[in-house]
Design a protein around this motif. Sequence first.
Motif, PDB file in Angstrom:
ATOM      1  N   GLY A 227       0.822  -1.208   0.000  1.00  0.00           N
ATOM      2  CA  GLY A 227       0.000   0.000   0.000  1.00  0.00           C
ATOM      3  C   GLY A 227       0.848   1.245   0.000  1.00  0.00           C
ATOM      4  N   PHE A 228       1.884   1.225   0.823  1.00  0.00           N
ATOM      5  CA  PHE A 228       2.784   2.368   0.908  1.00  0.00           C
ATOM      6  C   PHE A 228       3.500   2.591  -0.423  1.00  0.00           C
ATOM      7  N   GLU A 229       3.901   1.485  -1.055  1.00  0.00           N
ATOM      8  CA  GLU A 229       4.633   1.611  -2.324  1.00  0.00           C
ATOM      9  C   GLU A 229       3.741   2.155  -3.437  1.00  0.00           C
ATOM     10  N   LEU A 230       2.443   1.829  -3.383  1.00  0.00           N
ATOM     11  CA  LEU A 230       1.507   2.404  -4.354  1.00  0.00           C
ATOM     12  C   LEU A 230       1.495   3.920  -4.213  1.00  0.00           C
ATOM     13  N   LEU A 231       1.480   4.378  -2.954  1.00  0.00           N
ATOM     14  CA  LEU A 231       1.524   5.822  -2.692  1.00  0.00           C
ATOM     15  C   LEU A 231       2.818   6.417  -3.218  1.00  0.00           C
ATOM     16  N   VAL A 232       3.937   5.756  -2.907  1.00  0.00           N
ATOM     17  CA  VAL A 232       5.240   6.267  -3.326  1.00  0.00           C
ATOM     18  C   VAL A 232       5.333   6.308  -4.850  1.00  0.00           C
ATOM     19  N   ALA A 233       4.800   5.265  -5.504  1.00  0.00           N
ATOM     20  CA  ALA A 233       4.859   5.202  -6.969  1.00  0.00           C
ATOM     21  C   ALA A 233       4.182   6.419  -7.577  1.00  0.00           C
ATOM     22  N   PHE A 234       3.013   6.760  -7.038  1.00  0.00           N
ATOM     23  CA  PHE A 234       2.301   7.924  -7.572  1.00  0.00           C
ATOM     24  C   PHE A 234       3.018   9.212  -7.194  1.00  0.00           C
ATOM     25  N   LEU A 235       3.422   9.293  -5.927  1.00  0.00           N
ATOM     26  CA  LEU A 235       4.001  10.526  -5.397  1.00  0.00           C
ATOM     27  C   LEU A 235       5.292  10.889  -6.110  1.00  0.00           C
ATOM     28  N   GLN A 236       6.124   9.875  -6.383  1.00  0.00           N
ATOM     29  CA  GLN A 236       7.414  10.177  -7.002  1.00  0.00           C
ATOM     30  C   GLN A 236       7.237  10.626  -8.449  1.00  0.00           C
ATOM     31  N   ALA A 237       6.278  10.012  -9.153  1.00  0.00           N
ATOM     32  CA  ALA A 237       5.996  10.481 -10.515  1.00  0.00           C
ATOM     33  C   ALA A 237       5.484  11.917 -10.465  1.00  0.00           C
ATOM     34  N   TYR A 238       4.641  12.201  -9.481  1.00  0.00           N
ATOM     35  CA  TYR A 238       4.092  13.540  -9.311  1.00  0.00           C
ATOM     36  C   TYR A 238       5.193  14.548  -9.001  1.00  0.00           C
ATOM     37  N   VAL A 239       6.083  14.162  -8.088  1.00  0.00           N
ATOM     38  CA  VAL A 239       7.167  15.068  -7.706  1.00  0.00           C
ATOM     39  C   VAL A 239       8.065  15.352  -8.906  1.00  0.00           C
ATOM     40  N   PHE A 240       8.373  14.309  -9.666  1.00  0.00           N
ATOM     41  CA  PHE A 240       9.225  14.496 -10.855  1.00  0.00           C
ATOM     42  C   PHE A 240       8.568  15.477 -11.815  1.00  0.00           C
ATOM     43  N   ALA A 241       7.264  15.274 -12.042  1.00  0.00           N
ATOM     44  CA  ALA A 241       6.573  16.137 -13.007  1.00  0.00           C
ATOM     45  C   ALA A 241       6.470  17.566 -12.498  1.00  0.00           C
ATOM     46  N   ILE A 242       6.162  17.725 -11.212  1.00  0.00           N
ATOM     47  CA  ILE A 242       5.929  19.088 -10.727  1.00  0.00           C
ATOM     48  C   ILE A 242       7.245  19.848 -10.601  1.00  0.00           C
ATOM     49  N   LEU A 243       8.329  19.142 -10.291  1.00  0.00           N
ATOM     50  CA  LEU A 243       9.626  19.832 -10.264  1.00  0.00           C
ATOM     51  C   LEU A 243      10.023  20.260 -11.668  1.00  0.00           C
ATOM     52  N   THR A 244       9.728  19.418 -12.654  1.00  0.00           N
ATOM     53  CA  THR A 244       9.967  19.819 -14.041  1.00  0.00           C
ATOM     54  C   THR A 244       9.182  21.087 -14.367  1.00  0.00           C
ATOM     55  N   CYS A 245       7.933  21.143 -13.899  1.00  0.00           N
ATOM     56  CA  CYS A 245       7.113  22.338 -14.118  1.00  0.00           C
ATOM     57  C   CYS A 245       7.744  23.559 -13.462  1.00  0.00           C
ATOM     58  N   ILE A 246       8.242  23.382 -12.233  1.00  0.00           N
ATOM     59  CA  ILE A 246       8.821  24.521 -11.516  1.00  0.00           C
ATOM     60  C   ILE A 246      10.077  25.010 -12.242  1.00  0.00           C
ATOM     61  N   TYR A 247      10.891  24.064 -12.730  1.00  0.00           N
ATOM     62  CA  TYR A 247      12.090  24.463 -13.475  1.00  0.00           C
ATOM     63  C   TYR A 247      11.703  25.183 -14.753  1.00  0.00           C
ATOM     64  N   LEU A 248      10.643  24.689 -15.412  1.00  0.00           N
ATOM     65  CA  LEU A 248      10.188  25.340 -16.640  1.00  0.00           C
ATOM     66  C   LEU A 248       9.659  26.737 -16.336  1.00  0.00           C
ATOM     67  N   HIS A 249       9.004  26.873 -15.179  1.00  0.00           N
ATOM     68  CA  HIS A 249       8.527  28.201 -14.777  1.00  0.00           C
ATOM     69  C   HIS A 249       9.706  29.155 -14.638  1.00  0.00           C
ATOM     70  N   ASP A 250      10.749  28.692 -13.969  1.00  0.00           N
ATOM     71  CA  ASP A 250      11.946  29.520 -13.818  1.00  0.00           C
ATOM     72  C   ASP A 250      12.533  29.870 -15.175  1.00  0.00           C
ATOM     73  N   ALA A 251      12.492  28.906 -16.103  1.00  0.00           N
ATOM     74  CA  ALA A 251      13.075  29.155 -17.423  1.00  0.00           C
ATOM     75  C   ALA A 251      12.245  30.168 -18.198  1.00  0.00           C
ATOM     76  N   VAL A 252      10.930  30.100 -18.053  1.00  0.00           N
ATOM     77  CA  VAL A 252      10.063  30.996 -18.819  1.00  0.00           C
ATOM     78  C   VAL A 252      10.070  32.393 -18.223  1.00  0.00           C
ATOM     79  N   HIS A 253      10.031  32.473 -16.885  1.00  0.00           N
ATOM     80  CA  HIS A 253       9.913  33.787 -16.247  1.00  0.00           C
ATOM     81  C   HIS A 253      11.244  34.295 -15.695  1.00  0.00           C
ATOM     82  N   LEU A 254      12.226  33.456 -15.686  1.00  0.00           N
ATOM     83  CA  LEU A 254      13.593  33.772 -15.285  1.00  0.00           C
ATOM     84  C   LEU A 254      13.723  34.221 -13.834  1.00  0.00           C
ATOM     85  N   HIS A 255      13.063  35.338 -13.447  1.00  0.00           N
ATOM     86  CA  HIS A 255      13.239  35.759 -12.054  1.00  0.00           C
ATOM     87  C   HIS A 255      11.927  35.691 -11.297  1.00  0.00           C
TER      88      HIS A 255
END
Lengths: 255, 116
Positions: A227-255
């Motif tokens: 059960g815990f691993e099911l949570l981790v599986a989803f959470l880690q994919a989510y974290v990877f995607a949202i960090l990519t979004c945050i980096y892209l935000h920094d790239a688009v808006h720079l500051h």
Amino acid sequence: MAVLAAEGSTIDALGQFRLGHGLGEVGGSVNFTNANEIMLLAGAVILGLLFFGMKPRAIVPGRLQALAEYLYDFIYNMCVDQIGEEGKRFFPFIFTLFTFILMGNLLGLFPYFFTFTSHLVVTGALAILVIVLVTLVALRIHGLHFFSYFFPAGAPKLLAPLIIPIEILSYLSRPVSLSIRLFANMTAGHVMFEVFATFMLMLAGALGALGYALALGPLVLNIALMGFELLVAFLQAYVFAILTCIYLHDAVHLH
Amino acid sequence: MVDGEGKDEGQAGGDPRHASASFEARLAAARVRQGLDRPEPSSAKSAMPMSPIGLGLRVGVELVSALAVAVAIGYGLDRWLHTRPLFLAVFVPLGGAAGVMNVWRLVAPRGSRGRR
């Protein structure tokens, strides 16, 4: 998950991450690995979900269509919320990244399936892809002005020799932390599965009937862990995607 | 029964909006749980019991990865230029500082982290 391997009294916790050949003889001759098999399967599952899920085109969605729509909406909103209006352009990339990692994590939980996200090569390649894309986007939008990113506005000029290397190192550490987080989470979970599963075999092998009774302990633990691993599986994919979004935000808006 | 269905169709414009609003709320909650988005620093931290473990793991990874990059660069430059301890000694403190800065970006409220 793991192919149980209790050789004598040793715990072979890492054997499950060994690469083998997929697709029998043909796969062996072209170095097609079992990781590649699951990658293709993950892609097929996602395409199948989207294709068959959206086939009815019902106004009131059925279960599969609701899942496909929910997945689409989830990522779409994440892109727009994190990156802003420009985020719509990156939606296909983020969607592909998220679903691929999610399917890799989830399929890896099935017995006899290989977890390709537990290999640093795979997560590292994904993270490098992300960081190269982010840098190219920033250079495309801002040109050479992008390099002002490494020196925050308003900082004293005297500190520049100190701040700029630190900012560059911080920027370069992004792909490392991105890949290690996913890899470490998946590997740790699967090692724990293997260890508890081996405990069961060892107890049953060593203590006979009493061992079978005692083996219930690790079994219950493994069920909870699933059960815990099911949570981790989803959470880690989510974290990877949202960090990519945050980096892209920094790239688009720079500051 | 029939009456109820007719009513539902009449409100078809309002229903999805409600669903998407509750979805927004849940998404916001999930993001707060991950420590990725802190609209209000006061409510974000204590909302979810999951948060401290996740945050602790992320802090560790951020610290180590910055240091690892610094050591790799320092060691590589030293090997290339045959100046064994020099660049390693320069880059290790810088890597530590970069790691601390990563952590600061992670835990600082969005408004006060220098860049937005």
